[in-house]
Enzyme design. Structure first.
Site, PDB file in Angstrom:
ATOM      1  N   THR A 232       3.277  -1.148  -6.650  1.00  0.00           N
ATOM      2  CA  THR A 232       2.363  -1.030  -5.608  1.00  0.00           C
ATOM      3  C   THR A 232       3.270  -1.249  -4.289  1.00  0.00           C
ATOM      4  O   THR A 232       3.708  -2.133  -3.369  1.00  0.00           O
ATOM      5  CB  THR A 232       1.526  -1.192  -6.097  1.00  0.00           C
ATOM      6  OG1 THR A 232       0.784  -2.367  -5.894  1.00  0.00           O
ATOM      7  CG2 THR A 232       0.116  -0.687  -7.257  1.00  0.00           C
TER       8      THR A 232
ATOM      9  N   THR B 257       1.984  -2.426  -1.114  1.00  0.00           N
ATOM     10  CA  THR B 257       1.830  -3.367  -0.469  1.00  0.00           C
ATOM     11  C   THR B 257       2.674  -4.534  -1.070  1.00  0.00           C
ATOM     12  O   THR B 257       3.656  -6.054  -1.049  1.00  0.00           O
ATOM     13  CB  THR B 257       0.433  -4.082  -0.376  1.00  0.00           C
ATOM     14  OG1 THR B 257      -0.294  -3.240   0.165  1.00  0.00           O
ATOM     15  CG2 THR B 257       0.202  -5.553   0.549  1.00  0.00           C
ATOM     16  N   CYS B 258       2.393  -5.284  -2.773  1.00  0.00           N
ATOM     17  CA  CYS B 258       3.211  -5.661  -3.464  1.00  0.00           C
ATOM     18  C   CYS B 258       4.617  -5.234  -3.264  1.00  0.00           C
ATOM     19  O   CYS B 258       5.521  -6.750  -3.099  1.00  0.00           O
ATOM     20  CB  CYS B 258       2.542  -5.642  -4.828  1.00  0.00           C
ATOM     21  SG  CYS B 258       0.966  -5.400  -5.298  1.00  0.00           S
ATOM     22  N   SER B 259       5.283  -4.255  -3.332  1.00  0.00           N
ATOM     23  CA  SER B 259       6.671  -4.412  -3.158  1.00  0.00           C
ATOM     24  C   SER B 259       7.265  -4.008  -2.109  1.00  0.00           C
ATOM     25  O   SER B 259       8.582  -5.017  -2.072  1.00  0.00           O
ATOM     26  CB  SER B 259       7.117  -2.509  -3.906  1.00  0.00           C
ATOM     27  OG  SER B 259       6.513  -2.675  -5.442  1.00  0.00           O
TER      28      SER B 259
END
Length: 162
Positions: free
Chosen positions: A48, A50-52
């Site tokens: 995703t 923001t996570c990545s």
């Protein structure tokens, strides 16, 4: 259920991960964290944006500084299956210290009190974004985000707390 907080003991739980020999393993959080200073951080989902692009890269790029301040383990947990977590980990060839742990059914996330219902976005039950610092299983920092925010759970915030 109230989310885990400062002063709480990290609960034990079994998570899956692929080790350095590319073998699928079941690992106990207590086996990884007992007697150590650890960061346990969670994200809503592999791959995703923001996570990545922000959360995980921050911990990877700051890993040496975190280790220099006494952190023994940096553990990433996400409600994804271990094969997805393995594929996601491979997108960070520079990573040497962050373990990508799979909480496939979200059981550990539930025990932490950190579930996030993203059903309306097509993701189902996931994890809130968070970063915990624990010393011999005792939580000393609990940076837990609201909704999809990314303001307090990054590596920089943990560095400030060390």
């Amino acid at each position: 259920m109230a989310p885990i907080g400062v002063g709480s003991t990290l609960p034990d739980g079994q998570l899956a991960w692929f080790d350095e020999n590319d073998q699928l393993q079941q690992v106990s959080i207590h086996a990884l964290a007992a007697g150590k200073k650890v960061i346990l951080f969670g994200v809503p989902g592999a791959f995703t944006p923001t996570c990545s692009n922000q959360h995980v890269p921050g911990f990877i790029s700051q890993a040496e500084q975190l280790k220099a301040k006494g952190v023994d383990e940096i553990l990433l947990v996400s409600v994804n299956d271990p094969f997805v977590m393995k594929a996601w980990a491979k997108t960070y060839p520079e990573n040497k210290h962050v373990k990508f742990l799979a909480d496939g059914a979200g059981k550990y996330t539930n025990v932490l009190g950190l579930e996030l219902d993203l059903t309306e976005k097509g993701l189902g039950l996931r994890s809130r974004r968070f970063a915990l610092l624990a010393d011999d299983l005792k939580v000393t920092v609990a940076n837990i985000e609201e909704g999809g925010q990314f303001t307090v759970s990054g590596a920089e915030e943990i560095l400030k707390a060390l």
